[in-house]
Design an enzyme around this catalytic site. Sequence first.
Site, PDB file in Angstrom:
ATOM      1  CG  ASP A 130      -1.838  -5.432  -3.047  1.00 52.68           C
ATOM      2  OD1 ASP A 130      -3.060  -5.427  -2.853  1.00 52.68           O
ATOM      3  OD2 ASP A 130      -1.028  -4.836  -2.330  1.00 52.68           O
TER       4      ASP A 130
ATOM      5  CG  HIS B 191      -6.271  -1.068   0.351  1.00 51.27           C
ATOM      6  ND1 HIS B 191      -4.935  -0.953   0.702  1.00 51.27           N
ATOM      7  CD2 HIS B 191      -6.869   0.072   0.791  1.00 51.27           C
ATOM      8  CE1 HIS B 191      -4.740   0.191   1.323  1.00 51.27           C
ATOM      9  NE2 HIS B 191      -5.898   0.830   1.395  1.00 51.27           N
TER      10      HIS B 191
ATOM     11  NE  ARG C  54       1.711  -9.257   5.525  1.00 47.43           N
ATOM     12  CZ  ARG C  54       0.436  -9.245   5.142  1.00 47.43           C
ATOM     13  NH1 ARG C  54      -0.405 -10.129   5.656  1.00 47.43           N
ATOM     14  NH2 ARG C  54       0.002  -8.373   4.254  1.00 47.43           N
TER      15      ARG C  54
ATOM     16  CG  HIS D  53      -3.316  -0.148  -3.330  1.00 48.86           C
ATOM     17  ND1 HIS D  53      -2.217  -0.933  -3.539  1.00 48.86           N
ATOM     18  CD2 HIS D  53      -3.747  -0.408  -2.066  1.00 48.86           C
ATOM     19  CE1 HIS D  53      -1.959  -1.631  -2.444  1.00 48.86           C
ATOM     20  NE2 HIS D  53      -2.867  -1.333  -1.544  1.00 48.86           N
TER      21      HIS D  53
ATOM     22  CD  GLN E 132      -0.438  -9.235  -0.212  1.00 51.53           C
ATOM     23  OE1 GLN E 132      -1.657  -9.252  -0.130  1.00 51.53           O
ATOM     24  NE2 GLN E 132       0.311  -8.385   0.470  1.00 51.53           N
TER      25      GLN E 132
ATOM     26  CE  LYS F  33     -10.066  -7.783   6.503  1.00 51.36           C
ATOM     27  NZ  LYS F  33      -8.891  -8.650   6.362  1.00 51.36           N
TER      28      LYS F  33
ATOM     29  CB  CYS G  41      -0.953   0.020   1.192  1.00 54.81           C
ATOM     30  SG  CYS G  41      -1.558  -1.563   1.722  1.00 54.81           S
TER      31      CYS G  41
END
Length: 587
Positions: free
Chosen positions: A325, A457, A305, A327, A323, A411, A276
Amino acid sequence: MRDFLNEKDLNTLNHSCAHVMAQAVKHLWPQAKFWVGPVVEEGFYYDIDLGDVTITDEDLPKIEKEMKKICKDGKRIVRHEISKEEALKEFADDEYKVDLINNFPDGTVISTYSQGDFTDLCRGPHVDTVKQCKNFKLIKHSGAYWKGDKNNKVLQRIYGVCFPTKEELEEHLAFLEEAKQRDHRKLGRELGIFMFNDLVGRGLPMYLPNGFTLRRLLSDYIMDKELALGYEHVMTPSLGNVKLYKTSGHWAHYKDDMFPAMEMDDEAYVLRPMNCPHHMVIYKSTLHSYRDLPVRIAEIANDFRYEASGALTGIERTRAFTQNDSHIFLRPDQIASEIKCVNDLILDVYKDFGFKEYEFRLSLRDPENKEKYFGNDELWEKSESQLRKVLDDMGVKYYEAKGEAAFYGPKLDVQVKSALGHDVTLSTIQLDYMLPERFELTYVDENGEKQRPVVIHRAILGSLDRFIAFLLEETKGNLPLWLAPKQVVVLPVNTNYQGEYAQEVAARLRKEGFRVDADCRDEKLGYRIREAQIHKIPYELVLGNNERDNDTVTYRLYGQQKQTTVPYTEFVDLLKKEVLDKTLSNH
């Protein structure tokens, strides 16, 4: 799968059976001392100190035999209440029980349960007699640190299950066997998808050629879908300045799940846990008009992580993952239409993969634990009510879950039911007013005024690693043709006579874009066919003199005995159609 934790009677039965197991262990190894024996998601376990003895697979049947004797004897299970002082005296020779008892406040009334010659601390409840525990099975054993502390002694942990009837037990054991065959860790190893090595690092998967091919196919698949919908793909670094994460709020709210910062050149850098912040900076790097929005930035991104070692599970839960991903930066009036577009994309993808059992979960902030989240109440109430209204207007059926929101916004999670009955979060849509505020993002409206955009997201495949794990378990590794790392294996009946033709057919198929191997080893045909079956290759071509002389192929599908002979060109058309249609099964 039965719910051992929340089905009250099943929970009580399994806890009682844990005591039966402890009693049997005590009969076999009188020196045994016991820590705790709780009911858990998979049944029950007991942590045991056996001194110098180490439990092996061969010991489990011995323990079961002794448990059967105890159950047949049918002793009643009797509850006693004693003072803390009495408990310390009764269990004085067991340092594990003494430790437990000392944690009770003075004056506490402590309960014990006795069955014949065995008594243990327990708050209960239990069934009436040990006879009710007769339908049991010991499942596995492992080592476990006392109190979960790696500085403490390793105890022996034995797991088991217990059911009211023999039929229920047999059904559960069949389920466990099915789960074992579907375990993505087993399949990943057998099919050459991925591997781990402690020298590289725990939780850090390495994808082998077949696994990399599968990842590439999934990446290309979802990026093509995104390109058709107006997404623009970027590539950003896998680490960032700590200042970046302080700006985004991750440092304050997510630091414990991140790898430690690295100090260099008077700056601190950290491996990124998510993408992000990088995408916020990309958006901010240029001016945007209201006419430009929505801006859809997407990335197949590597993230990191620091998962606890006990939580690592194959490629389902790792410390390094990738990911799918994106945005989306948009005006407030575009929220409803854009969420609908994302939801349509999710449903389109699920159709391609044949996912039918799923639910939508509206994940909200926990109002009793607001310190977990940043932002103010007004923005949270606004984003939650907006997302709820959009879903209601779209007619999406969903259930609400407090405390499951991201720390920056609510979410919509898509919970997919796996073949093993687990709820897995694959896709997510998150509505965010917070990060645009923290990064001071703007666009110029029709009046020439600067306004704040909203961010969605979204992840469709989510973590590619978790998605592959899910896919392997759903299909038992029998992937559809369009996703199979190896689509065809060519097998000459006799490598001396048809080997050249087999190599020629393999080369021609490769030129058509298919992933093909020719197995021309000096091994019997039956052996090579079994090898192809083990590797779950969708199509096996068996080529003899007739095929060579007539430019035909004889094929058989994975898992089938039937053989079909067709002209080579017809076989190519068959493959092309199956790939184009994304046929889900070759059965």
